[in-house]
Design a protein around this motif. Structure first.
Motif, PDB file in Angstrom:
ATOM      1  N   GLU A 592      10.644   7.052   2.959  1.00 13.27           N
ATOM      2  CA  GLU A 592       9.923   7.905   3.911  1.00 13.27           C
ATOM      3  C   GLU A 592       8.748   7.186   4.494  1.00 13.27           C
ATOM      4  O   GLU A 592       8.520   7.175   5.703  1.00 13.27           O
ATOM      5  N   ARG A 593       8.005   6.594   3.615  1.00 13.11           N
ATOM      6  CA  ARG A 593       6.816   5.921   4.113  1.00 13.11           C
ATOM      7  C   ARG A 593       7.154   4.695   4.931  1.00 13.11           C
ATOM      8  O   ARG A 593       6.431   4.336   5.857  1.00 13.11           O
ATOM      9  N   MET A 594       8.251   4.100   4.576  1.00 15.52           N
ATOM     10  CA  MET A 594       8.651   2.967   5.391  1.00 15.52           C
ATOM     11  C   MET A 594       8.911   3.401   6.823  1.00 15.52           C
ATOM     12  O   MET A 594       8.722   2.647   7.763  1.00 15.52           O
ATOM     13  N   LYS A 595       9.361   4.593   6.936  1.00  9.73           N
ATOM     14  CA  LYS A 595       9.609   5.079   8.295  1.00  9.73           C
ATOM     15  C   LYS A 595       8.315   5.149   9.078  1.00  9.73           C
ATOM     16  O   LYS A 595       8.277   4.817  10.269  1.00  9.73           O
ATOM     17  N   PHE A 596       7.276   5.606   8.426  1.00  5.30           N
ATOM     18  CA  PHE A 596       6.004   5.628   9.130  1.00  5.30           C
ATOM     19  C   PHE A 596       5.603   4.233   9.554  1.00  5.30           C
ATOM     20  O   PHE A 596       5.116   4.001  10.669  1.00  5.30           O
ATOM     21  N   LEU A 597       5.825   3.339   8.659  1.00  4.64           N
ATOM     22  CA  LEU A 597       5.443   1.985   8.985  1.00  4.64           C
ATOM     23  C   LEU A 597       6.259   1.459  10.151  1.00  4.64           C
ATOM     24  O   LEU A 597       5.768   0.651  10.943  1.00  4.64           O
ATOM     25  N   GLN A 598       7.440   1.922  10.214  1.00  4.89           N
ATOM     26  CA  GLN A 598       8.278   1.481  11.319  1.00  4.89           C
ATOM     27  C   GLN A 598       7.640   1.833  12.656  1.00  4.89           C
ATOM     28  O   GLN A 598       7.710   1.066  13.607  1.00  4.89           O
TER      29      GLN A 598
ATOM     30  N   GLY B  52     -14.451   4.462   2.157  1.00  3.14           N
ATOM     31  CA  GLY B  52     -13.934   4.348   0.808  1.00  3.14           C
ATOM     32  C   GLY B  52     -12.855   5.361   0.476  1.00  3.14           C
ATOM     33  O   GLY B  52     -12.560   5.611  -0.685  1.00  3.14           O
ATOM     34  N   ARG B  53     -12.271   5.934   1.500  1.00  4.68           N
ATOM     35  CA  ARG B  53     -11.227   6.902   1.196  1.00  4.68           C
ATOM     36  C   ARG B  53      -9.933   6.219   0.842  1.00  4.68           C
ATOM     37  O   ARG B  53      -9.041   6.825   0.274  1.00  4.68           O
ATOM     38  N   THR B  54      -9.853   5.015   1.229  1.00  5.29           N
ATOM     39  CA  THR B  54      -8.624   4.311   0.926  1.00  5.29           C
ATOM     40  C   THR B  54      -8.899   3.235  -0.103  1.00  5.29           C
ATOM     41  O   THR B  54     -10.006   2.721  -0.214  1.00  5.29           O
ATOM     42  N   ARG B  55      -7.885   2.920  -0.791  1.00  5.85           N
ATOM     43  CA  ARG B  55      -8.076   1.978  -1.878  1.00  5.85           C
ATOM     44  C   ARG B  55      -8.409   0.596  -1.365  1.00  5.85           C
ATOM     45  O   ARG B  55      -9.198  -0.132  -1.968  1.00  5.85           O
ATOM     46  N   VAL B 143      -2.762  -7.172   1.343  1.00  7.01           N
ATOM     47  CA  VAL B 143      -3.599  -5.977   1.420  1.00  7.01           C
ATOM     48  C   VAL B 143      -4.665  -6.065   0.330  1.00  7.01           C
ATOM     49  O   VAL B 143      -4.333  -6.287  -0.831  1.00  7.01           O
ATOM     50  N   PRO B 144      -5.879  -5.889   0.716  1.00 10.11           N
ATOM     51  CA  PRO B 144      -6.916  -6.004  -0.320  1.00 10.11           C
ATOM     52  C   PRO B 144      -6.737  -4.925  -1.376  1.00 10.11           C
ATOM     53  O   PRO B 144      -6.560  -3.747  -1.069  1.00 10.11           O
ATOM     54  N   GLY B 145      -6.790  -5.383  -2.587  1.00 10.66           N
ATOM     55  CA  GLY B 145      -6.630  -4.425  -3.671  1.00 10.66           C
ATOM     56  C   GLY B 145      -5.202  -3.986  -3.877  1.00 10.66           C
ATOM     57  O   GLY B 145      -4.936  -3.018  -4.571  1.00 10.66           O
ATOM     58  N   GLY B 146      -4.292  -4.699  -3.264  1.00  8.96           N
ATOM     59  CA  GLY B 146      -2.909  -4.255  -3.339  1.00  8.96           C
ATOM     60  C   GLY B 146      -2.227  -4.560  -4.647  1.00  8.96           C
ATOM     61  O   GLY B 146      -1.223  -3.937  -4.985  1.00  8.96           O
ATOM     62  N   GLU B 147      -2.773  -5.512  -5.357  1.00  9.32           N
ATOM     63  CA  GLU B 147      -2.043  -5.906  -6.562  1.00  9.32           C
ATOM     64  C   GLU B 147      -1.999  -4.799  -7.596  1.00  9.32           C
ATOM     65  O   GLU B 147      -1.175  -4.816  -8.499  1.00  9.32           O
ATOM     66  N   PHE B 148      -2.870  -3.883  -7.430  1.00  6.72           N
ATOM     67  CA  PHE B 148      -2.978  -2.878  -8.472  1.00  6.72           C
ATOM     68  C   PHE B 148      -2.384  -1.556  -8.058  1.00  6.72           C
ATOM     69  O   PHE B 148      -2.585  -0.550  -8.715  1.00  6.72           O
ATOM     70  N   MET B 149      -1.665  -1.611  -6.978  1.00  4.70           N
ATOM     71  CA  MET B 149      -1.079  -0.362  -6.539  1.00  4.70           C
ATOM     72  C   MET B 149       0.409  -0.361  -6.838  1.00  4.70           C
ATOM     73  O   MET B 149       1.057  -1.392  -6.838  1.00  4.70           O
ATOM     74  N   ASP B 150       0.929   0.806  -6.981  1.00  2.44           N
ATOM     75  CA  ASP B 150       2.381   0.906  -7.109  1.00  2.44           C
ATOM     76  C   ASP B 150       3.000   0.891  -5.714  1.00  2.44           C
ATOM     77  O   ASP B 150       2.317   0.954  -4.705  1.00  2.44           O
ATOM     78  N   ILE B 152       4.643   2.934  -3.874  1.00  2.00           N
ATOM     79  CA  ILE B 152       4.486   4.013  -2.914  1.00  2.00           C
ATOM     80  C   ILE B 152       3.114   3.973  -2.274  1.00  2.00           C
ATOM     81  O   ILE B 152       2.951   4.017  -1.051  1.00  2.00           O
ATOM     82  N   SER B 153       2.124   3.885  -3.128  1.00  2.00           N
ATOM     83  CA  SER B 153       0.782   3.865  -2.557  1.00  2.00           C
ATOM     84  C   SER B 153       0.534   2.569  -1.813  1.00  2.00           C
ATOM     85  O   SER B 153      -0.276   2.532  -0.885  1.00  2.00           O
ATOM     86  N   LEU B 154       1.238   1.538  -2.210  1.00  2.00           N
ATOM     87  CA  LEU B 154       1.068   0.292  -1.472  1.00  2.00           C
ATOM     88  C   LEU B 154       1.450   0.471  -0.030  1.00  2.00           C
ATOM     89  O   LEU B 154       0.757   0.006   0.885  1.00  2.00           O
ATOM     90  N   ILE B 155       2.536   1.138   0.175  1.00  2.00           N
ATOM     91  CA  ILE B 155       2.964   1.318   1.543  1.00  2.00           C
ATOM     92  C   ILE B 155       1.993   2.206   2.301  1.00  2.00           C
ATOM     93  O   ILE B 155       1.697   1.963   3.485  1.00  2.00           O
ATOM     94  N   GLU B 156       1.499   3.211   1.646  1.00  2.00           N
ATOM     95  CA  GLU B 156       0.527   4.058   2.334  1.00  2.00           C
ATOM     96  C   GLU B 156      -0.721   3.284   2.688  1.00  2.00           C
ATOM     97  O   GLU B 156      -1.264   3.410   3.794  1.00  2.00           O
ATOM     98  N   GLU B 157      -1.156   2.501   1.747  1.00  2.00           N
ATOM     99  CA  GLU B 157      -2.345   1.706   2.005  1.00  2.00           C
ATOM    100  C   GLU B 157      -2.099   0.709   3.120  1.00  2.00           C
ATOM    101  O   GLU B 157      -2.977   0.441   3.954  1.00  2.00           O
ATOM    102  N   THR B 158      -0.926   0.155   3.107  1.00  2.00           N
ATOM    103  CA  THR B 158      -0.620  -0.800   4.161  1.00  2.00           C
ATOM    104  C   THR B 158      -0.704  -0.136   5.519  1.00  2.00           C
ATOM    105  O   THR B 158      -1.219  -0.717   6.481  1.00  2.00           O
ATOM    106  N   LEU B 159      -0.189   1.062   5.573  1.00  3.85           N
ATOM    107  CA  LEU B 159      -0.246   1.808   6.815  1.00  3.85           C
ATOM    108  C   LEU B 159      -1.681   1.929   7.299  1.00  3.85           C
ATOM    109  O   LEU B 159      -2.017   1.617   8.442  1.00  3.85           O
ATOM    110  N   ASP B 160      -2.513   2.380   6.413  1.00  3.22           N
ATOM    111  CA  ASP B 160      -3.906   2.572   6.779  1.00  3.22           C
ATOM    112  C   ASP B 160      -4.566   1.248   7.115  1.00  3.22           C
ATOM    113  O   ASP B 160      -5.354   1.133   8.072  1.00  3.22           O
TER     114      ASP B 160
END
Lengths: 767, 185
Positions: A592-598, B52-55, B143-150, B152-160
């Motif tokens: 799902e999140r990958m889709k956002f990234l897309q 600081g809302r994001t990791r 991504v800064p601080g990415g090594e410690f994320m799982d 799912i959250s990695l992708i979210e953080e990447t987005l941000d």
């Protein structure tokens, strides 16, 4: 133009068992058959069902549970719509293949509201003729039966073999209904010679078929279970006749007991009932007694695949032309459920036999067989009967049969063997698949269980039949394992059906919709192997994760009558422990999140797959970071001091509207960049002139400017550690005020006071 | 999505502030030093703009705070921010250290399973998995601080992070252009 186009978007289905006539299994079956074909003929589908969720259609995946579900959904919706409206007689598109047309025909036949459609509307005559001709070469009996049939048949209509088979199928269903309901079945001479093509004979056949199942039996459908054995041959023969008359005769009788037929999912007796009933329906079309008999026989087989039977039976009646059947009433009563439960214990062998014949080529052979059967007795009848029925099942098969004449020849061979091995193999696969899908669909739709079952069976049979047709039915050796598979498949189908019966809407529409909406999650399951061996059934886990995630139904135990609102299903072949399920959930989250990234990463819209997406993301992030580095280097170069040289910026008359236009930066950044210089010292009177020229949306950037100015002001005072330094006094009061407002961080008031902001005009323009 | 223009404004403001703080210290900085200062202030400004809302933002600040010389800058930039942010940033460093240690420990204790011969399908799957893991590791390093994320959250953080980076690039580019123009003329 297209049949469905007029109906617009099919409404979301919210079928409940309580709802008034829900489409019968037959209907669903028909639809599935049709739908399945549509999958194959994509263009047709799209044109036909453009109102349908085209996502489904575009998937092109046969083994697509999501698709099946949607097909069921749409079918039901369609039928609902049909029922609810006065049907205008839309011309049936002629580009449809024969099988499609047959399917359509049957589909419409099921709908009471489409009674004005006749067989001729479907332009089946032509193909029927050829088909009949082709078949005639097989056995005399077929010819004979045909002749006899035709005598009693309404000559206006020509019935293709498929139609006939469908009728037989419908009859079988009907019979089941009859038997179940234990209505009065004027089972005439059940022991009559099946080869009684005359109307009376036909009627008797009908009656035979119409055992208890037929509630109304207004048509006088009488079925005698006893006579089934005798009739089997008839069925076969009748099947071979595949004359419209048969269908016709079946039809009315069939429709008399819509409920009965509806519930035909797996009723051994159904076939017989149907056959009998249809004949006795008094349609006037002399259903060949042979047909009925054949059907009966198949029914007697023990558990002839009701699906096939039903299909054949149903189709036939349909073909005969829209009998006003209250199709919907699948009596999901306990009796039926019990019977269905009984079927779940169906012997695999029988089912295999049943299934096998369903290959289109098989059907051809069935016909021939049927013809022979008529006269003969014994096992052959059963097999052939089934085959004939099965042949009638799938319009697809029919199509294939038509298209692949070779199949016909093959079928003959197969006739010889009990249950065509080829069919078994192919059927089992496709059947399993389709069944799977159908089951899924059924569950998903939560419609009347029987309908689901029907579609299930239908769908499954279809693919199997299709495959059977496709493959050269040269394999004589029927793998026993295939048989077993078929049996298992049948069992699974039954289970599914039973589930539906017991639970009604097993799966909420929401889930169904979700299934629709999440093709991705569904698609992996779809692709999984079709054959659902009973042994492979895995318990469905009811992990309540992200509702709507429906993997392939791992298991459908016969004992799983209780409803399970499954939110996460264990996929076939996967462990069902919580870990794997959680794993799946996690995977889906990630996708799902990958889709956002897309959407965010440019140029990723067509990329699929984690690895490639990650690649793109990494590249993009790296490029952005490099840009930052580059720009900071550039700024460092440009600025001898680390103050961004705002002074210099403002001091120069470089800013003009032209600069604005030159910049391809977004308005925001553009605006503020320009504003910065613009906000610059009043010492340059020319500057103010520039300001008004400016900016595209300055309002939002006034803050930036002010802050920028403020911040610039600070360094301008040279090397102040504290931001709150004495800004230059060059600033106007205006600027000061502005700065005061905007510069809220650490600018001391005194510094702001010192500011001599630009003339109000400057800032005003910006603001 | 947050409002990009206001985000940019905030970022620019903080950035300039940070630049001032940096620039106020030394008078003659080499170009590289300047560049570093610019970048650093930009990064911290970006992170603080995210509040600081994001990791990743917290991680950036935490990383920056590790070096004493940056601490002043960080504090200056974060002055308006709540003190808790600073604390979380500091705490994040500790957490990350803990996570890292745990991971190392886990890996060392993990017994390597013997590679079994697998069928083609499974082999392809495992290859794909390895690829994905590799790329995930790369992304984590980016991504800064990415090594410690799982994941799912990695992708979210990447987005941000991507969004913020974009804004940062835009601001810097505009500023650079403006400066260029100013200096050019």
């Amino acid at each position: 133009m297209l049949l469905w186009t007029g109906f617009g978007c099919l409404p979301g289905l919210s079928f409940s068992p309580k709802e008034e006539p829900v489409p019968t299994v037959n209907q669903l079956l028909t639809y599935h058959i049709l739908y399945y074909r549509i999958i194959i003929y994509n263009k047709i589908i799209l044109s036909l069902l453009y109102n349908v969720d085209t996502v489904l259609l575009a998937s092109r995946k046969r083994a697509n549970k999501y698709m099946w579900q949607c097909s069921i959904c749409h079918l039901l919706g369609f039928l609902k719509i049909l029922r609810g409206r006065t049907v205008q007689r839309n011309p049936i598109p002629s580009f449809l293949s024969l099988g499609d047309r047959v399917s359509l025909f049957i589909l419409i036949a099921f709908s009471p509201s489409l009674l004005d459609y006749t067989f001729t509307d479907f332009c089946l005559e032509q193909s029927g003729q050829e088909y009949q001709i082709r078949q005639s070469s097989y056995h005399n009996k077929i010819e004979l039966s045909k002749e006899k049939l035709l005598t009693t048949v309404n000559s206006e209509v020509s019935y293709t073999r498929e139609v006939f088979l469908l009728a037989t199928f419908a009859y079988s269903c009907k019979k089941e209904m009859d038997m179940r309901d234990k209505d009065k079945f004027e089972l005439e001479e059940s022991s009559n010679n099946p080869i009684n093509y005359h109307s009376p004979g036909g009627i008797s056949l009908d009656r035979r078929f119409n055992s208890t199942g037929i509630p109304n039996s207004s048509l006088g459908l009488i079925s005698t279970d006893n006579q089934m054995s005798v009739c089997r041959g008839d069925i076969v023969g009748a099947a071979s006749c595949s004359s419209a008359s048969v269908i016709d005769s079946f039809g009315p009788s069939m429709w008399e007991h819509p409920t009965n037929s509806q519930n035909l999912v797996f009723c051994d007796v159904n076939v017989q009932n149907i056959a009998g009933s249809s004949n006795t329906a008094g349609i006037g079309k002399g259903v060949p007694a042979s047909l009925r008999n054949g059907i009966d026989r198949t029914l007697e087989m023990g558990w002839n695949p009701p699906n096939s039977m039903l299909k054949g039976g149903f189709f036939l009646p349909n073909a005969s032309g829209m009998f006003p059947q209250s199709l919907s009433q699948f009596p999901a009563d306990s009796a039926f459920i019990e019977r269905a439960a009984r079927f779940s214990c169906f012997n695999g062998e029988n089912f295999n036999d049943m299934v096998n014949p369903f290959g289109a080529p098989e059907s051809m052979g069935l016909f021939s067989r049927g013809g022979g059967m008529m006269q003969g007795t014994g096992e052959n009848f059963m097999g052939s009967g089934m085959k004939s029925v099965s042949g009638g099942q799938a319009p697809k098969n029919f199509m294939k049969a038509v298209e692949a004449s070779k199949d016909v020849s093959m079928s003959v061979n197969h006739m010889a063997t009990e249950g065509s091995p080829l069919k078994n193999e192919t059927k089992s696969d496709s059947l399993a698949r389709s069944r799977d899908e159908a089951k899924q669909g059924m569950v998903g739709s939560g419609n009347a269980s029987d309908e689901a079952e029907f579609s299930d069976g239908g769908g499954q049979d279809e693919p199997s039949m299709m495959e059977g047709n496709c493959r050269e039915p040269s394999a004589k050796s029927l793998g026993s394992k295939k048989r077993k598979r078929n049996g298992q498949v049948a069992t699974i189908l039954l289970n599914c059906f039973l589930k539906c019966l017991s639970g009604g809407i097993l799966i909420k529409d929401a889930e169904f919709d979700q299934a629709k909406g999440t093709p991705q999650s569904a698609e992996p399951a779809k692709g999984s192997p079709e054959t659902q061996l009973k042994g492979d059934q895995k318990p469905n886990s009811t992990t309540s994760v992200d509702a709507g995630k429906q993997g392939k139904q791992g298991s459908l135990g016969s004992d799983q009558f209780k409803e399970e609102y499954i939110h996460v299903r264990a996929r076939r072949g996967q462990a069902t422990n919580s870990h794997s399920l959680a794993e799946r959930v996690r995977r889906e989250k990630i996708s799902e999140r990958m889709k956002f990234l897309q959407d965010l990463v440019p140029g990723c819209s067509k990329v699929t797959g984690k690895a490639v997406m990650l690649d793109e993301i990494i590249n993009y992030v790296q490029s952005l970071q490099r840009q930052v580095e580059f720009l900071s280097m550039k700024l460092a170069t440009v600025n001898p001091r680390l103050d961004l040289n705002i002074e210099g910026l403002l001091a120069k008359d470089v800013f003009s509207p032209k600069i604005l236009q030159l910049h391809a930066v977004p308005p925001s950044s553009l605006a503020f960049s320009l504003e910065m210089p613009m906000a610059y010292p009043p010492s340059h009177p020319s500057q103010p002139g520039l300001i008004p020229t400016a900016f595209p949306g300055m309002d939002s950037h006034s803050d930036i400017i002010r802050r920028t100015i403020n911040s610039q002001l600070v360094p301008m005072t040279a090397g102040f550690k504290e931001p709150a330094q004495q800004p230059p006094n060059v600033w106007d009061d205006e600027l000061r005020n502005v700065v005061q407002m905007s510069y809220g961080t650490s600018a001391p008031h005194d510094s702001q006071d010192v500011n001599e902001p630009l003339p109000p005009g400057h800032l005003k323009a910006e603001l | 999505m947050r409002d990009p223009s206001s985000f940019k404004q905030k970022f620019l403001k903080k950035w300039i502030l940070g630049l001032q703080v940096c620039g106020s210290g030394k008078q003659n900085m080499s170009i590289l030093e300047r560049k570093e200062a610019i970048k650093l202030s930009a990064d911290i400004a970006l992170a603080s703009t995210r509040d600081g809302r994001t990791r990743w933002s917290r991680a950036t600040i935490a990383n920056a705070s590790k070096h004493d010389e940056n601490k002043v800058l960080v504090q200056q930039l974060l002055a308006p921010e709540s003190e808790s942010l600073k604390k979380t940033s500091i705490g994040l460093v500790m957490d990350n250290k803990r996570v890292r240690c745990k991971k190392i420990l886990r890996r060392s204790c993990c017994i390597k399973r013997a590679r079994k011969s697998v069928s083609q399908g499974v082999l392809a799957k495992s290859i794909a998995k390895r690829m994905v893991n590799r790329k995930t590791r790369v992304l984590k390093s980016l991504v800064p601080g990415g090594e410690f994320m799982d994941d799912i959250s990695l992708i979210e953080e990447t987005l941000d992070y991507i969004e913020s980076l974009r804004a940062q690039v835009d601001v810097m580019r505009t500023l650079a252009k403006a400066t260029e123009l100013v200096n050019g003329k």
